[in-house]
Design a protein around this motif. Structure first.
Motif, mmCIF file in Angstrom:
data_model
loop_
_atom_site.group_PDB
_atom_site.id
_atom_site.type_symbol
_atom_site.label_atom_id
_atom_site.label_comp_id
_atom_site.label_asym_id
_atom_site.label_seq_id
_atom_site.Cartn_x
_atom_site.Cartn_y
_atom_site.Cartn_z
ATOM 1 N N CYS A 124 44.967 25.388 26.569
ATOM 2 C CA CYS A 124 45.322 26.781 26.296
ATOM 3 C C CYS A 124 44.772 27.652 27.408
ATOM 4 N N ILE A 125 45.663 28.432 27.977
ATOM 5 C CA ILE A 125 45.270 29.209 29.147
ATOM 6 C C ILE A 125 45.450 30.696 28.890
ATOM 7 N N SER A 126 44.403 31.440 29.102
ATOM 8 C CA SER A 126 44.600 32.882 29.041
ATOM 9 C C SER A 126 44.576 33.432 30.455
ATOM 10 N N ASN A 127 45.366 34.468 30.600
ATOM 11 C CA ASN A 127 45.655 35.067 31.890
ATOM 12 C C ASN A 127 44.738 36.285 31.982
ATOM 13 N N VAL A 128 43.756 36.247 32.887
ATOM 14 C CA VAL A 128 42.726 37.298 32.876
ATOM 15 C C VAL A 128 42.554 37.931 34.256
ATOM 16 N N PRO A 129 42.003 39.145 34.304
ATOM 17 C CA PRO A 129 41.737 39.764 35.607
ATOM 18 C C PRO A 129 40.744 38.913 36.397
ATOM 19 N N ASP A 130 41.008 38.752 37.649
ATOM 20 C CA ASP A 130 40.102 38.078 38.574
ATOM 21 C C ASP A 130 38.683 38.629 38.391
ATOM 22 N N THR A 131 37.689 37.768 38.544
ATOM 23 C CA THR A 131 36.309 38.183 38.250
ATOM 24 C C THR A 131 35.819 39.340 39.115
ATOM 25 N N THR A 132 36.452 39.572 40.261
ATOM 26 C CA THR A 132 35.990 40.668 41.122
ATOM 27 C C THR A 132 36.670 42.000 40.781
ATOM 28 N N SER A 133 37.570 41.979 39.796
ATOM 29 C CA SER A 133 38.340 43.190 39.490
ATOM 30 C C SER A 133 37.456 44.343 39.045
ATOM 31 N N LYS A 134 37.838 45.522 39.506
ATOM 32 C CA LYS A 134 37.246 46.753 38.971
ATOM 33 C C LYS A 134 37.996 47.055 37.682
ATOM 34 N N ILE A 135 37.259 47.416 36.670
ATOM 35 C CA ILE A 135 37.893 47.655 35.373
ATOM 36 C C ILE A 135 38.120 49.151 35.168
ATOM 37 N N ASN A 136 39.378 49.523 34.919
ATOM 38 C CA ASN A 136 39.709 50.918 34.631
ATOM 39 C C ASN A 136 40.614 50.973 33.408
ATOM 40 N N PHE A 137 40.640 52.154 32.784
ATOM 41 C CA PHE A 137 41.479 52.308 31.595
ATOM 42 C C PHE A 137 42.467 53.447 31.817
ATOM 43 N N SER A 138 43.609 53.348 31.144
ATOM 44 C CA SER A 138 44.652 54.367 31.333
ATOM 45 C C SER A 138 45.125 54.882 29.974
ATOM 46 N N ASP A 139 46.130 55.745 29.987
ATOM 47 C CA ASP A 139 46.706 56.303 28.758
ATOM 48 C C ASP A 139 45.629 56.869 27.836
ATOM 49 N N GLY A 140 44.815 57.757 28.373
ATOM 50 C CA GLY A 140 43.745 58.343 27.572
ATOM 51 C C GLY A 140 42.750 57.301 27.094
ATOM 52 N N ASP A 141 42.432 56.367 27.988
ATOM 53 C CA ASP A 141 41.457 55.315 27.681
ATOM 54 C C ASP A 141 41.868 54.407 26.520
ATOM 55 N N THR A 142 43.168 54.276 26.293
ATOM 56 C CA THR A 142 43.585 53.391 25.208
ATOM 57 C C THR A 142 44.108 52.048 25.737
ATOM 58 N N LYS A 143 44.281 51.959 27.070
ATOM 59 C CA LYS A 143 44.826 50.715 27.633
ATOM 60 C C LYS A 143 44.027 50.269 28.841
ATOM 61 N N PHE A 144 44.000 48.956 29.053
ATOM 62 C CA PHE A 144 43.414 48.412 30.261
ATOM 63 C C PHE A 144 44.408 48.664 31.394
ATOM 64 N N ASP A 145 43.927 49.232 32.470
ATOM 65 C CA ASP A 145 44.786 49.594 33.597
ATOM 66 C C ASP A 145 44.957 48.384 34.515
ATOM 67 N N HIS A 186 49.986 19.263 28.650
ATOM 68 C CA HIS A 186 50.798 20.478 28.603
ATOM 69 C C HIS A 186 49.868 21.681 28.608
ATOM 70 N N VAL A 187 50.391 22.803 29.077
ATOM 71 C CA VAL A 187 49.600 24.034 29.014
ATOM 72 C C VAL A 187 50.381 25.072 28.219
ATOM 73 N N ALA A 188 49.636 25.931 27.519
ATOM 74 C CA ALA A 188 50.309 26.985 26.754
ATOM 75 C C ALA A 188 49.596 28.296 26.965
ATOM 76 N N THR A 189 50.380 29.350 26.992
ATOM 77 C CA THR A 189 49.796 30.680 27.033
ATOM 78 C C THR A 189 50.580 31.589 26.104
ATOM 79 N N VAL A 190 49.880 32.540 25.524
ATOM 80 C CA VAL A 190 50.551 33.575 24.749
ATOM 81 C C VAL A 190 50.514 34.811 25.629
ATOM 82 N N GLY A 191 51.675 35.252 26.075
ATOM 83 C CA GLY A 191 51.691 36.392 26.976
ATOM 84 C C GLY A 191 53.107 36.716 27.425
ATOM 85 N N GLY A 192 53.259 37.890 28.013
ATOM 86 C CA GLY A 192 54.570 38.328 28.494
ATOM 87 C C GLY A 192 54.969 37.611 29.777
ATOM 88 N N PRO A 193 56.178 37.932 30.294
ATOM 89 C CA PRO A 193 56.692 37.284 31.514
ATOM 90 C C PRO A 193 55.729 37.417 32.710
#
Ligand SMILES: Cc1cc2nc3c(=O)[nH]c(=O)nc-3n(C[C@H](O)[C@H](O)[C@H](O)COP(=O)(O)OP(=O)(O)OC[C@H]3O[C@@H](n4cnc5c(N)ncnc54)[C@H](O)[C@@H]3O)c2cc1C
Ligand SMILES: Nc1ncnc2c1ncn2[C@@H]1O[C@H](COP(=O)(O)O)[C@@H](O)[C@H]1O
Lengths: 248, 322
Positions: free
Chosen positions: A6-27, A58-65
């Motif tokens: 099972c694979i989750s798709n995550v921001p690279d470890t060096t990513s700067k984390i910011n939020f958008s839409d009035g801090d309701t979403k991960f940018d 086999h590998v599986a992920t739950v996520g969009g295109p």
């Protein structure tokens, strides 16, 4: 042995984390996505089972295109087939229910997931998945051997390690130790070419509730200036730790 | 309808986190207008939980549960929750708890939020604040399921005294062979050593220490402080220190009161895993090392000179304050 990683798709470890839409979403602007590091260790261990014990992986992920490049990378590393459940993974229980469906239909003996995704740090998908399917479960797994139906797992505990004996079907929450850092593989040209021919099956999600919802995000308060102590006056540090920080 | 709390013990003795989660449960129970019931496994002195606001203890004494078993413990807790009609369950963030909490979550069809750092924002709707993105951010998460499980971060809420008198009742969960389908065969734990998860103070060394032979001073500093030892990722990758000491985003998380980083540059992946520590001290000979931006106190200097001096000063301090 049939293995699902099972694979989750995550921001690279060096990513700067910011939020958008009035801090309701991960940018996600400008963020590079990668295979969750814990899952990369698991995938590499799965490749060992494939090469040494003839397992199918086999590998599986739950996520969009948008997660497909990450899944293709897993195929390029050597997984045989991929499945993508076409849904946003906003809650751990929801994700586990989707994966449970895949595991049930695919008849997997071993499910290798990660200890946690480094984005939302839920650390719950593998344990929920195992329990939904009534499979055995080992978390913070740092070593795994399979012999027929029996499995021996090493798990990290606070202050040490524990050896466990269990049996297939089994789910693990893995991490570094399953393989070493130096065992990780960078996909080569041939792997990348071959990955293009491999099946990436997209399935629609099943109905499932989402018991948790992130309402708002915030960033940690900015850190004040560091207080520098002269290297010739180390006693001052002891003073500060005692009288100011009150930690000793 | 009480708030249920899982109070962990080791060899009969409550862990420090048991008092912290009990205190947190007391706060939630107050907000909800109810009381706290704790579940203990082969613990001694159960009534002491009253000091932290527990009014009832479900005491499990079972020889099969002397070593931790995630599935069996989760099943026992699920039965306790049902017996109490508990809709809110408070647990810690230990490795064992993070193993059993997802199992419990699935059994109770609950909503589980780990890494919670503060009392609930509100209880209706039920919203808690937790860390996310490996301490690079916080999320305020609503739990909308009927049963809610909250995993409290170490050292985030603190133990608070609330004198309540606790009644102790025996509780005997029904467990079968299926609960023991995963068995512990060997536990390898260095006796007498503080673990990173339980430590108030963590002393950590990086590649700046040049080689494994130089860890004597790190261990001595840790001993003087009663601290756990840790290291950066390359140090464990190089085999200088055991993997269990690797801290950071891909290693163990650290949320101690004091974190001392020696010869560690402060890469983003390292900081992500240790930032939850309250006070951070850096010792590094490069004034440009990024860790200085994330630290509270710093000494620019050669670790091989600074650390021995620090050990000496701490010994003097201890002698004076003994
Ligand atoms: C996917 C991924 C995940 C990662 N996860 C983690 C993680 O979980 N944890 C982690 O730690 N790293 C992690 N890293 C690695 C991280 O990027 C850094 O490489 C690592 O933290 C650097 O370790 P270090 O500070 O010990 O070594 P270096 O970066 O080599 O720093 C050594 C420091 O020591 C100082 N120094 C040298 N000599 C002396 C002296 N005599 N006295 C005092 N100071 C001295 C130097 O000035 C320097 O700042 C990860 C990397 C990736 C890509
Ligand atoms: N969206 C997802 N798709 C597939 N697997 C996932 C997903 N999210 C989490 N997982 C798996 O579950 C592990 C733990 O994730 P989490 O519970 O989100 O911290 C990850 O390391 C993955 O193996």
């Amino acid at each position: 042995m049939k293995i699902l990683v099972c694979i989750s798709n995550v921001p690279d470890t060096t990513s700067k984390i910011n939020f958008s839409d009035g801090d309701t979403k991960f940018d996600t602007n400008g963020v590079q996505f990668v295979i969750n590091p814990n899952d990369e260790f698991g995938l590499t261990r799965a490749m060992w089972f494939k090469e040494k014990q003839g397992a199918t992986v086999h590998v599986a992920t739950v996520g969009g295109p948008q997660t497909e490049p990450t899944i293709r990378k897993a195929l390029a590393i050597g997984a045989d087939e991929a499945i993508r459940v076409n849904a946003e993974p906003t809650d751990g229980f929801f994700v586990a229910k989707q994966l449970a469906e895949i595991v049930k239909n695919g008849g997997y003996d071993l499910v290798i997931a990660g200890r946690e995704s480094i984005d939302y740090n839920g650390g719950m998908v593998p344990g929920i998945l195992a329990t939904l399917l009534d499979m055995n479960f080992v978390n913070t797994c740092i070593g795994l051997e399979v012999d027929g139906n029996t499995a021996t797992a090493l798990r990290e505990i606070d202050g040490g390690k524990e050896k466990l004996s269990t049996s297939l079907p089994l789910v693990i929450g893995g991490q570094k130790g399953l393989v070493q850092e130096s065992d990780l593989r960078i996909p080569n040209m041939r792997g990348i070419m071959m990955a293009r021919q491999k099946a990436l099956n997209v399935v629609e999600p099943v109905e499932a509730s989402q018991p948790t919802q992130d309402q708002k995000f915030e960033k940690p308060a900015p850190k004040g200036q560091v207080k520098l102590v002269d290297a010739d006056n180390v006693g001052e540090l002891v003073n500060l730790l005692h009288n100011e920080a009150k930690v000793i | 309808m009480s708030v249920l709390v899982y109070t962990e013990s080791e060899k009969g003795k409550f862990k420090k986190s048991a008092f912290e989660v009990a205190s947190y449960a007391h706060k939630v129970a107050q907000d909800l207008g109810t009381s706290v019931t704790a579940v203990t496994f082969n613990a001694n002195d159960e009534a002491s939980l009253g000091n932290y606001g527990v009014s009832k203890v479900l005491k499990i004494s079972n020889d099969q549960l002397t070593t931790f078993n995630a599935k069996a413990y989760a099943n026992a807790l699920a039965q306790a929750a049902e017996a109490e009609g508990a809709k809110v369950i408070i647990v810690s963030s230990s490795a064992d708890t993070k193993f059993l909490a997802p199992i419990l979550t699935a059994k109770l069809n609950a909503g589980y939020v780990p890494n919670v750092v503060a009392a609930p924002d509100s209880t209706s709707p039920f919203v808690v604040k937790r860390t996310a993105f490996s301490n690079k951010g916080f999320a305020h998460t609503e739990i909308s399921s009927e049963v809610k499980i909250i995993g409290v971060s170490n050292n985030a809420y603190g133990a608070m005294e609330n004198n309540v008198s606790a009644s102790v009742e025996d509780f005997s969960p029904t467990l079968g062979d299926a609960d023991f389908s995963t068995k512990s065969i060997e536990v390898d734990k260095v006796a007498g050593k503080v673990s990173i998860a339980d430590a108030d103070i963590v002393v950590s060394g990086g590649r700046g220490l040049k080689g494994p032979e130089n860890w004597g001073m790190v261990e001595e500093l840790a001993e003087v402080l009663g601290a756990a030892t840790a290291c950066s990722k390359p140090v464990s990758d190089l085999g200088w220190r055991p993997h269990g000491e690797h801290v950071g985003q891909t290693g163990k998380p650290v949320a101690s009161n004091l974190y001392i980083a020696i010869g560690i540059s402060g890469a983003i992946q390292h900081l992500a895993g240790v930032n939850a520590s309250k006070t951070k001290v850096v010792i590094n000979n490069d004034p440009e090392a990024p860790f200085f931006k994330a630290a509270d106190y710093g000494i620019v200097g050669d670790a091989f000179e600074v650390v021995p001096k620090l050990i000496e000063k701490l010994k003097e301090f201890k002698a004076q304050n003994a």
